[in-house]
Design an enzyme around this catalytic site. Structure first.
Site, PDB file in Angstrom:
ATOM      1  N   THR A 238       0.850  -1.197   0.000  1.00  0.00           N
ATOM      2  CA  THR A 238       0.000   0.000   0.000  1.00  0.00           C
ATOM      3  C   THR A 238       0.882   1.242   0.000  1.00  0.00           C
ATOM      4  O   THR A 238       1.815   1.339   0.789  1.00  0.00           O
ATOM      5  CB  THR A 238      -0.926  -0.018   1.239  1.00  0.00           C
ATOM      6  N   CYS A 326      26.492   7.489   7.526  1.00  0.00           N
ATOM      7  CA  CYS A 326      26.442   6.033   7.600  1.00  0.00           C
ATOM      8  C   CYS A 326      27.728   5.462   8.169  1.00  0.00           C
ATOM      9  O   CYS A 326      27.728   4.384   8.719  1.00  0.00           O
ATOM     10  CB  CYS A 326      26.199   5.457   6.222  1.00  0.00           C
TER      11      CYS A 326
END
Ligand SMILES: *Cc1c(COP(=O)(O)O)cnc(C)c1O
Length: 393
Positions: A238, A326
């Protein structure tokens, strides 16, 4: 809370108030599932289509070539894994560069374990891919070239159009990680011969957890998430309508404000670079002097640790980064700084400052004064620096 001077816009950006405002109704007012037939669902679908149209227009692409994802990392994973799979009967060789984001590098390492061969191209001292090296690396079995549009750590912009031309000449797919470039630099997928392009909402004052992959019509690519028929059956689930709406508005405002915003950023960036290099001894700029992201300034300071610098900057209310978000938390120097040829001890003293649409000259002046003071202090505590000064007297 004291004033925060946010100079880490390459890590993420503040979601713009009008983006949040545009998203809000899609949580509790127009909450329908876009796959349903009733009006409430159609409202979601309409908003999603508008966002897709906006993004496609920003790239010179067609709406049906834009696939929403959960961000840059997913887009990068999808582009590489799913084309590798789809084209493996043609060949098993992929070309990338040593300075890609880990979403590309770690995916390539995973593909190597699956039997693919990957060439990691060297870059020059400014962080540019050498086109002659790229041409030399091409084999009859090369199926994909993935080179980032602009580097997230040192800001260097790659010769994307030339890379696209080389890929096209050889009938090889070209993917570019444009997470830092989209909204900062003009991009046209046809003129630049780009077959796939990754982007992410939260790098352009949009929400986190939403991005897209542009996939040129005709490129064979496997579905990334199996399930429902969403995203032309290629990425089930969805749809994140509030995120998609936010991404569309963020893209629209980034494109519309680009000329004015980036020329202001370039002016401030150059002012920052000039002051730092002039006023702080034993400092260097990383990345290409001219061909760099409008908002990126990346430095190395000899005789200090980037991590210590960051912690002390934070005490002054300044947010910066020592490499990419990161890799923070790891003690290894950045793979990008090593790839441009810096020795470990210099790469350790790195500081990346990335400006945003709200950055002012006062912010830059405050940051420069703070960096000067901290670098001096850290050096005064460094035995290495003491030795160096003695020797050079
Ligand atoms: C931030 C970034 C990514 C990852 O995007 P997410 O949306 O955070 O997953 C990938 N590539 C580059 C160049 C980036 O700067």
């Amino acid at each position: 809370m004291k004033k925060v001077i946010y100079l880490d816009n390459a890590a993420t950006t503040r979601t713009a108030p009008e983006v949040v405002e545009a998203m809000l109704p899609y949580f509790s007012e127009f909450y329908g599932n876009a796959s349903t037939v009733y009006g409430l669902g159609s409202a979601s679908k309409k908003a999603m289509n508008e966002s897709r149209d906006t993004i496609a227009a920003a790239l010179g692409a067609k709406s049906e070539e834009i696939y929403f994802t959960a961000g840059g990392s997913e887009s990068d994973n999808w582009a590489l894994k799913a084309t590798a799979e789809a084209y493996k009967s043609k060949g098993n060789h992929i070309i990338t560069s040593k300075i890609e984001h880990h979403a590309i590098l770690h995916t390539c390492e995973w593909l190597e374990k699956q039997g693919f061969e990957v060439t990691y191209l060297d870059v020059d001292e400014d962080g540019k891919v050498k086109l002659s090296e790229l041409k030399k690396a091409i084999r009859p079995t090369t199926i994909l070239i993935s080179i980032m549009f602009a580097n997230n750590e040192i800001g260097t912009i790659q010769p994307v159009k030339e890379i696209g031309e080389i890929a096209k000449e050889h009938g090889i797919l070209f993917h570019t990680d444009a997470v830092q470039a989209f909204g900062q630099l003009p991009i046209n997928v046809d003129e630049m011969h780009i077959d796939m392009l990754s982007a992410s909402g939260h790098k352009l004052n949009g929400p986190k957890g939403i991005g897209f992959l542009y996939i040129r019509k005709g490129v064979k690519i496997r579905s990334f998430v199996h399930g429902g028929a969403q995203e032309r059956k290629r990425r089930a689930g969805t749809e994140n309508i509030p995120g998609i709406v936010g991404l569309g508005v963020a893209a629209k405002r980034a494109v519309e404000s680009m000329p004015e915003r980036t020329s202001k950023e370039i002016e401030l960036r150059d002012y920052l670079i000039e002051r730092v290099l002039k006023e702080i001894p034993y400092s260097r700029l990383n990345g290409h002097r001219r061909d760099r992201l409008p908002n990126n300034a990346s430095f190395c300071f000899q005789f200090i640790e980037g991590e210590s610098l960051l912690i002390m900057l934070d005490m002054d209310g300044i947010c910066g980064s020592s490499g990419s978000a990161c890799t923070s938390g790891s003690l290894d120097p950045s793979h990008v700084l090593l790839a441009i040829g810096l020795p470990h001890e210099i790469a350790h003293g790195s500081l990346r400052l990335t400006l945003g649409e709200e950055t002012t000259k006062e912010d830059i002046d405050f940051a420069v004064e703070s960096i000067k003071k901290i670098v001096e202090k850290l050096r005064s505590m460094s035995p290495l620096y003491e030795d160096f000064v003695k020797k050079n007297k």
